[in-house]
Structure formats: C-alpha cells, structure tokens
Design an enzyme around this catalytic site. Structure first.
Site, mmCIF file in Angstrom:
data_model
loop_
_atom_site.group_PDB
_atom_site.id
_atom_site.type_symbol
_atom_site.label_atom_id
_atom_site.label_comp_id
_atom_site.label_asym_id
_atom_site.label_seq_id
_atom_site.Cartn_x
_atom_site.Cartn_y
_atom_site.Cartn_z
ATOM 1 N N LYS A 97 -2.289 -1.465 -3.757
ATOM 2 C CA LYS A 97 -3.116 -0.261 -3.669
ATOM 3 C C LYS A 97 -2.246 0.982 -3.748
ATOM 4 C CE LYS A 97 -6.117 1.880 -0.236
ATOM 5 N NZ LYS A 97 -6.623 1.732 1.113
ATOM 6 N N LYS A 127 0.853 -1.184 0.000
ATOM 7 C CA LYS A 127 0.000 0.000 0.000
ATOM 8 C C LYS A 127 0.887 1.232 0.000
ATOM 9 C CE LYS A 127 -3.516 2.483 2.541
ATOM 10 N NZ LYS A 127 -4.622 2.372 3.480
HETATM 11 N N1 LIG Z 1 -6.756 2.729 6.342
HETATM 12 C C1 LIG Z 1 -6.742 3.792 5.464
HETATM 13 C C2 LIG Z 1 -7.421 3.599 4.157
HETATM 14 N N2 LIG Z 1 -8.202 2.551 3.808
HETATM 15 C C3 LIG Z 1 -8.622 2.762 2.499
HETATM 16 C C4 LIG Z 1 -8.068 3.956 2.059
HETATM 17 C C5 LIG Z 1 -8.220 4.609 0.726
HETATM 18 C C6 LIG Z 1 -9.154 3.991 -0.225
HETATM 19 C C7 LIG Z 1 -9.527 4.867 -1.356
HETATM 20 O O1 LIG Z 1 -8.910 5.900 -1.623
HETATM 21 O O2 LIG Z 1 -10.503 4.501 -2.033
HETATM 22 C C8 LIG Z 1 -7.322 4.491 3.075
HETATM 23 C C9 LIG Z 1 -6.695 5.811 2.939
HETATM 24 C C10 LIG Z 1 -5.461 6.141 3.612
HETATM 25 O O3 LIG Z 1 -4.528 5.343 3.700
HETATM 26 O O4 LIG Z 1 -5.417 7.267 4.078
#
Ligand SMILES: NCc1[nH]cc(CCC(=O)O)c1CC(=O)O
Ligand SMILES: [Mg+2]
Length: 333
Positions: free
Chosen positions: A257, A202
């Site tokens: 991601k 991620k």
């Molecule tokens: N646990 C954080 C989380 N879970 C899903 C997303 C983003 C998903 C999206 O942008 O659709 C995020 C954002 C972040 O890391 O700040």
C-alpha cells in the site's frame, strides 16, 4: 528467454488482429473475486454523507450499509473492508474506544455476519480513527509513536473484532511485532480461524489524503506525518524484510500500500514469497482517476479496468479498491 524469430517470420501484430485472438492469448484477467470493497461506516440511523474528495464514496450508517453488502454478494465481491468514522467525542489519546465490544465496528460486524454470512468481512486494526491526535499509536512526551505499548492495544482491538465474528483482521498500523502478538493472542483464545491480512509494506504516502478526510483523522493529525512508522517511499528491499517478518509471525496474506505507484513492490513480494499478495488502490489514486474522468480528460471505465488489471499483471492476487462495485458491475455486463 530465447532469441525472437526475426521479422517477417514473426509478426507480433498477428495476435492483436482481432478480439478473439486477443482474448485467447491474454495472460491476465480481472474477476469480481479479485476485489475487496472498502466502506466507511458511521453511527446512527439513516445517515449518508458524501466524501467530497472521493466522488461516489459515502459514509453510511449500518442500516444503509446492509443493501451495499447485499449488492457485494450479488456482484460476487468476496470481501468488504470496514473503516469506522468515530464521533469526535469518543476519541482519546490512547484510542480506547477501539476496544469497546459494543462499539461501532463490533456492532457492524455482528450484524453483517448475521445477515450475510457468505460475505467475508475484514476490519482494520489501527488506532487512527479512534485517537484524538490521528496517529496509529500512543505517543510519549515528545510525540514519538511508541511501539510496544501500541502493540498491546492493537492486540486487544484485534481480539475485540475477532470475538465479534470478523473473518479477517487487517493490521494497517506498521508497528513492529504486531502480527506475531495478534496471532498468539488469537490462538490463546481459540480463535484459530481468524485470518490475518498484514499491511506489511505500507508506505508513508501522500496518496492517503482523501481517506483521512473520510474518517475524519486529517484535522486531528494536522501537520504531523507518519514517517516514524510507515515506510520511506525510497525503499524497496526493506519491503521484502517487512513481508518476511510478517509471514514468519503468522500472517496469512500480505498487503502492499499504496497500489499503482508501488507495483514494483507487489511484483518483488510475489516473486520472493509466493504468498497471497494484495494491493490497496488507495483513496488518492481513486480521487485522481475520478477527477480526471469527471473533467472528461480520461475515460472512466477504461482507466478503472486498466488500473485494476495492472495489479493482476504485477502479481497481486487481489485488489482493495473503492472501484470494486463499479468494476464488478462492468465485469458482469
Ligand atoms: N490506519 C490508517 C489507514 N488505513 C487506511 C488508510 C488509507 C487508505 C486510503 O488512502 O484509501 C490509512 C491512512 C493512513 O495511514 O493515514
Ligand atoms: Mg512490520
């Protein structure tokens, strides 16, 4: 690869001549069973709030979410992923509301599994919807996000979700060692069926902006970023090391991601590990396509389907996407 037969013996266009030939030779396909549908859930009754930066996406209270779950079942979408919108008054520096067995997420999980046992439910293991500062972990006095104390809390959060009956827990926080810690805790409680979908690679991405609006963590986060735990967009080998660790620690499935800008990572992960590999077409990707389509600059359905097929071609076994219901509806038509 053997050398191609030269033109005019070979005319690659023969296989593009008509729809039946194109259908016959197509290598990759998208089906409804490839899709995971993310939803934002709120406390209360009869609440429906549009997310401004994500046209077509709403925050819903449980009563209004149930028909959406039913629609997923009808459309053949196998899994719904829950993201809670937590009331500001419940947010603390350590995100302890995440451990409340009667909190929003466990209540929604119990009701969904009761009403639609055949629909897979996945929950996010991360503290950002629950923390007053919007980070995915607890902070020290210099605002550094602490790893091991955060993992202890994440383990309790995952257990709370698993005990509520969720099918899949999905740690999206990027703390080191959390997959192993969660797996050991689940085993110790006899929760041997709970699947772990690890957000292994991620990235610290600017494409998450609309999501942070949707769950209300953007304002709390302010100018802070998540670069001390989420991955640097310049790295690719590092994604393989992260995935290797999560598989060794007991992940059943791994996630890359964001999605479209990181298809090279999806391909490398799939080729290297041959495990169930998923990608998240995140909020910013969705917002870009929606905005362009609303302006008449792109054909909505065509770019949606092309973007989703690209994940399959890159090696993904499935895609977490806000387009899931639109795409499934189109696939059925
Ligand atoms: N646990 C954080 C989380 N879970 C899903 C997303 C983003 C998903 C999206 O942008 O659709 C995020 C954002 C972040 O890391 O700040
Ligand atoms: Mg890791």
């Amino acid at each position: 690869m053997h050398l191609p037969t030269p033109y005019p013996l070979a005319r690659p266009r023969r296989l593009r001549r008509d729809p039946f030939t194109r259908d016959l030779v197509r290598e990759h396909h998208l089906t409804a069973s490839d899709l995971i549908y993310p939803v934002f859930v709120l406390d209360g009754h009869h609440r429906r709030e549009a997310v401004g930066s994500m046209p077509g996406v709403e925050r819903l209270s449980l009563d209004l979410l149930l028909p959406v779950a039913e629609d997923c079942v009808k459309l053949g979408i196998p899994v719904m992923a829950l993201f809670p919108v937590i009331d500001q008054s419940l947010k603390t520096s350590d995100g302890q509301e995440a451990l409340n067995p009667d909190g929003l997420v466990p209540r929604v999980v119990r009701e969904l599994k009761k009403q639609f046992p055949q629909l897979g439910v996945m929950t996010d293991v991360a503290l950002d919807p629950f923390t007053s500062h919007g980070q995915d972990g607890v902070l020290d006095e210099h605002n550094y996000i602490l790893n091991d104390p955060t993992v202890e809390i994440l383990v309790q959060q995952a257990l709370t979700q698993a005990e509520a009956g969720v099918d899949m827990v999905a740690p999206s926080d990027m703390m080191d060692g959390r997959i192993g810690a969660i797996r050991r805790a689940l085993e110790a409680k006899g929760l041997v069926h709970t699947r772990i979908m690890a957000y292994s690679a991620k990235y610290a991405s600017a494409f998450y902006g609309p999501f942070r609006d949707a769950v209300g963590s953007a304002a709390n986060l302010g100018k802070a970023d998540k670069k001390v735990y989420q991955m640097d967009p310049g790295n690719s080998d590092e994604a393989l090391r992260e995935v290797a660790l999560d598989i060794a620690e007991g992940a059943d499935m791994v996630m890359v991601k964001p999605g479209m800008p990181y298809l090279d990572i999806v391909r490398r992960v799939k080729d290297e590990f041959h495990v169930p590999t998923f990608a998240y077409q995140v909020s910013g990707e969705y917002a870009m396509l929606k905005a362009a389509a609303q302006n008449g600059w792109l054909d909505h359905d065509a770019v949606m389907m092309e973007s989703l097929l690209a994940f399959k071609r890159a090696g993904a076994d499935g895609v977490l996407t806000y387009f899931a219901r639109d795409a499934a509806r189109l696939l059925r038509a």
